[in-house]
Design an enzyme around this catalytic site. Structure first.
Site, short mmCIF file in Angstrom:
data_model
loop_
_atom_site.label_atom_id
_atom_site.label_comp_id
_atom_site.label_asym_id
_atom_site.label_seq_id
_atom_site.Cartn_x
_atom_site.Cartn_y
_atom_site.Cartn_z
CE LYS A 105 -4.50 -0.78 0.12
NZ LYS A 105 -5.30 -1.54 1.02
CE LYS B 2 -7.45 -12.85 -3.06
NZ LYS B 2 -7.09 -13.04 -1.66
CE LYS C 250 -15.05 -9.07 0.91
NZ LYS C 250 -15.20 -8.96 2.35
#
Ligand code: TRP
Length: 326
Positions: A114, A191, A194
């Site tokens: 991040k 993958k 969400k």
């Protein structure tokens, strides 16, 4: 004989559970309930790292619970609760944080990837370690992306134990059959997640028509053979999905579709998903219509969880030298 204690958590943020959460995790958790003493919780404190809108977080906490129950978690057999209802979690996280090296926490890839963020985000894996150690979990079913956090948890348990005396069970990764790794339908190299969303993500609560549309528009590969191969990531992903949904081996499915095109194959994948999720959607609708039932589940779960957490924390406080209030 005491059953092994299994624990796992899921964040309530994001629009909901997707196919990868179901086939790769929650469906297996439901099965584990037979032979294990399971603790499953909604990690709403972890979700604060993305500073969600308060009303959304509240609503999604009940929504996530309804989804988990609809997918098969059973509060009569397992302890199902919200992390924030057990106030000992952040306390233990603080204690463990004082045993965690700054460099050690900085090396967590989820944080590194991040490239910064809040102190809460930096502290995230330590809170996760507290979640796990609090309940003396023997095994934690987690995906590949959480392996490093589990390693940190094991290190912290061992560090605490050697410094203050045997206190924590050192948890292992729950040995499961290689969990299905479900990929995004539009970008099968990634993958299913969400955050990507869009047509590549299948939500557990998608309407049948939406499911069908998403599967139809799934990226397939050149050629027309239904075969799992490295150079056919789209078809391979759909085969994995169909295989996990139906319990049929991929090789068997390849034979079934021998000589048929992608069209028939995709239609069957869509049918299998519609069928698999029909009872989940139905049960979810009943559950969200009854918020007071959901609140009761959370209250009972919290009471069971708290009973364990209170015991762990009183030992911890005593071991580390926090004077008990008289
Ligand atoms: N970090 C986990 C995830 O995003 C959620 C989580 C929080 C968790 N605490 C946990 C998972 C403890 C297992 C055990 O998937």
């Amino acid at each position: 004989m005491t059953r092994p204690r299994v624990l796992s958590g899921i964040q309530p943020t994001g629009p909901g559970a997707h196919l990868g959460n179901y086939l790769g995790a929650v469906r297996n958790w439901a099965v584990m309930q037979d032979e294990n003493d399971c603790f499953f919780f909604i990690a709403n404190l972890h979700s604060l790292t993305v500073t969600p809108d308060p009303a959304f977080l509240r609503e999604r906490t009940r929504g996530a619970l309804a989804e988990l129950l609809a997918m098969g978690l059973d509060p009569a057999r397992s302890t199902v609760f919200a992390q924030s209802h057990v106030h000992e979690h952040p306390e233990l996280a603080w204690v463990l944080g004082c045993l965690t090296g700054f460099g050690e926490a900085s090396r967590m890839t989820q944080f590194k990837d991040k490239g910064g963020g809040s102190v809460g985000f930096f502290f995230y894996p330590v809170l996760q370690a507290a979640d796990i150690l609090m309940y003396q979990a023997d095994a934690v079913p987690v995906g590949e992306d959480q392996r490093q956090h589990l390693e940190l948890t094991r290190d912290l348990a061992q560090r605490f134990n050697s410094r203050y005396g045997e206190t924590f069970t050192v948890p292992a990764a729950y040995a499961q059959r290689p969990a299905a790794r479900i990929k995004d339908l539009q970008e099968p190299s990634r993958k299913m997640s969400k955050s990507i969303g869009g047509n590549g993500t299948i939500w557990v609560l998608d309407e049948p028509t939406v499911l069908v549309k998403k599967v139809k528009s799934a990226v397939t590969d050149t050629g027309r053979e239904v075969r799992a191969a490295d150079d056919k990531p789209g078809v391979t992903n759909l085969l994995t999905i169909l295989s996990t949904a139906t319990g049929k081996e991929v090789t068997e499915l390849e034979k079934t579709y021998d000589g048929k095109g992608y069209g028939d194959f995709k239609a069957d994948v869509a049918d299998a998903l519609v069928e698999m999720f029909a009872p989940v959607r139905e049960r979810y609708a009943e559950l969200v219509a009854d918020p007071s039932y959901l609140d009761t589940v959370l209250a009972e779960g919290a009471a069971k969880a708290r009973a364990v957490a209170v015991t762990t924390m009183s030992t911890v406080r005593e071991r580390i030298g926090l004077l008990a209030p008289q």
